[in-house]
Design a protein around this motif. Structure first.
Motif, PDB file in Angstrom:
ATOM      1  N   ILE A  14      73.539  26.227  82.720  1.00  0.00           N
ATOM      2  CA  ILE A  14      73.492  25.045  84.215  1.00  0.00           C
ATOM      3  C   ILE A  14      72.409  24.505  84.107  1.00  0.00           C
ATOM      4  O   ILE A  14      71.862  25.460  85.116  1.00  0.00           O
ATOM      5  CB  ILE A  14      74.209  25.471  84.930  1.00  0.00           C
ATOM      6  CG1 ILE A  14      75.908  25.755  84.573  1.00  0.00           C
ATOM      7  CG2 ILE A  14      75.131  24.210  85.839  1.00  0.00           C
ATOM      8  CD1 ILE A  14      76.984  26.624  85.247  1.00  0.00           C
ATOM      9  N   LYS A  15      72.223  23.484  84.267  1.00  0.00           N
ATOM     10  CA  LYS A  15      70.304  22.961  85.233  1.00  0.00           C
ATOM     11  C   LYS A  15      71.201  23.018  86.296  1.00  0.00           C
ATOM     12  O   LYS A  15      71.412  21.557  86.834  1.00  0.00           O
ATOM     13  CB  LYS A  15      69.593  21.531  84.290  1.00  0.00           C
ATOM     14  CG  LYS A  15      68.717  22.487  83.088  1.00  0.00           C
ATOM     15  CD  LYS A  15      68.279  22.168  82.168  1.00  0.00           C
ATOM     16  CE  LYS A  15      67.475  22.754  81.179  1.00  0.00           C
ATOM     17  NZ  LYS A  15      66.158  21.727  80.866  1.00  0.00           N
ATOM     18  N   HIS A  16      70.553  22.940  87.485  1.00  0.00           N
ATOM     19  CA  HIS A  16      70.257  22.606  89.178  1.00  0.00           C
ATOM     20  C   HIS A  16      69.167  22.268  90.172  1.00  0.00           C
ATOM     21  O   HIS A  16      68.500  22.903  89.179  1.00  0.00           O
ATOM     22  CB  HIS A  16      71.525  23.371  89.508  1.00  0.00           C
ATOM     23  CG  HIS A  16      71.569  24.963  89.275  1.00  0.00           C
ATOM     24  ND1 HIS A  16      71.242  25.506  90.205  1.00  0.00           N
ATOM     25  CD2 HIS A  16      71.942  25.642  88.299  1.00  0.00           C
ATOM     26  CE1 HIS A  16      70.325  26.885  89.851  1.00  0.00           C
ATOM     27  NE2 HIS A  16      70.995  26.939  88.927  1.00  0.00           N
ATOM     28  N   ALA A  17      69.554  21.569  91.188  1.00  0.00           N
ATOM     29  CA  ALA A  17      68.885  21.571  92.073  1.00  0.00           C
ATOM     30  C   ALA A  17      67.817  23.306  92.085  1.00  0.00           C
ATOM     31  O   ALA A  17      66.590  23.290  92.198  1.00  0.00           O
ATOM     32  CB  ALA A  17      68.954  21.303  93.394  1.00  0.00           C
ATOM     33  N   ALA A  18      68.884  24.146  91.859  1.00  0.00           N
ATOM     34  CA  ALA A  18      67.903  25.637  92.877  1.00  0.00           C
ATOM     35  C   ALA A  18      67.179  26.013  91.099  1.00  0.00           C
ATOM     36  O   ALA A  18      66.369  27.736  91.586  1.00  0.00           O
ATOM     37  CB  ALA A  18      68.599  26.487  93.031  1.00  0.00           C
TER      38      ALA A  18
END
Length: 165
Positions: free
Chosen positions: A108-112
Motif C-alpha cells: 500500500i503506497k500512502h502519504a506516510a
C-alpha cells in the motif's frame, strides 16, 4: 489530491477504485459498528435472499403502494447516509483484479510511505471512504483498516496505490 486509486502489479486485471461512488454500494458497512460485530456473519447469498423475500412479502401484503412506514424508513436511511461513517471490504476488489498464483503480498503506497502485508490479511481490509457523512478529502480518499480493527484509531491514510507483489 487524486481520488482514483489503482490496483496494479501481479494481477490479471489492473483496476481503479473510485471511492466517490461507494455510498451507493450495497456492500458498504458502518464503521462505527463494524468492528464491534460478532464473528457470526451470514452468508451474503442468504442475506440477499432474506431481503428480497422480505420485500416481496411486503409487496404481497400491502401492494406496490408505499406505506407510511416505508416512507419513514427511506427518510431514516437518507439521514443515516448523510451522517454516517462508512467503509467497504477490500476483498471483492482484490478478487476482481485476479492476483496471479505467485502473488504473495500487498503493498500500500500512502502519504506516510509504504505498508506491506500478506495477501491473506489484505482480503480482510476495510476501506473507509466516509466520515460523518463527508468524503475523506484531507487525508483520503480512503483510510485502510485492518479486518480485526486493531488500527481503528490510527488507520492508514492518504492511500495512493495498491500493488500486488
Amino acid at each position: 489530491m487524486e481520488t482514483i486509486i489503482p490496483i496494479t502489479g501481479k494481477v490479471n486485471y489492473q483496476i481503479t477504485l473510485d471511492p466517490g461512488v461507494w455510498i451507493f454500494d450495497d456492500r458498504k458497512v458502518e464503521l462505527d459498528t463494524y468492528f464491534q460485530r460478532t464473528e457470526e456473519q451470514d452468508n451474503e447469498l442468504e442475506k440477499y435472499t432474506k431481503s428480497i423475500s422480505k420485500h416481496w412479502d411486503r409487496e404481497i401484503m400491502e401492494g406496490a403502494v408505499f406505506p407510511p412506514t416505508l416512507k419513514s424508513e427511506r427518510k431514516f436511511e437518507k439521514q443515516r447516509l448523510l451522517e454516517g461513517s462508512f467503509g467497504i471490504p477490500f476483498k471483492s476488489f482484490l478478487l476482481n483484479a485476479e492476483p496471479h498464483d505467485n502473488a504473495k503480498t500487498l503493498l500500500i503506497k500512502h502519504a506516510a510511505g509504504e505498508s506491506e502485508m500478506p495477501l491473506s490479511e489484505a482480503l480482510e481490509l476495510i476501506l473507509g471512504f466516509s466520515k460523518e457523512g463527508k468524503p475523506l478529502k484531507d487525508d483520503g480518499p480512503v483510510h485502510v483498516y485492518y479486518g480485526d480493527g486493531s488500527n481503528q484509531q490510527t488507520p492508514i491514510t492518504g492511500v495512493k496505490q495498491f500493488i500486488i507483489k
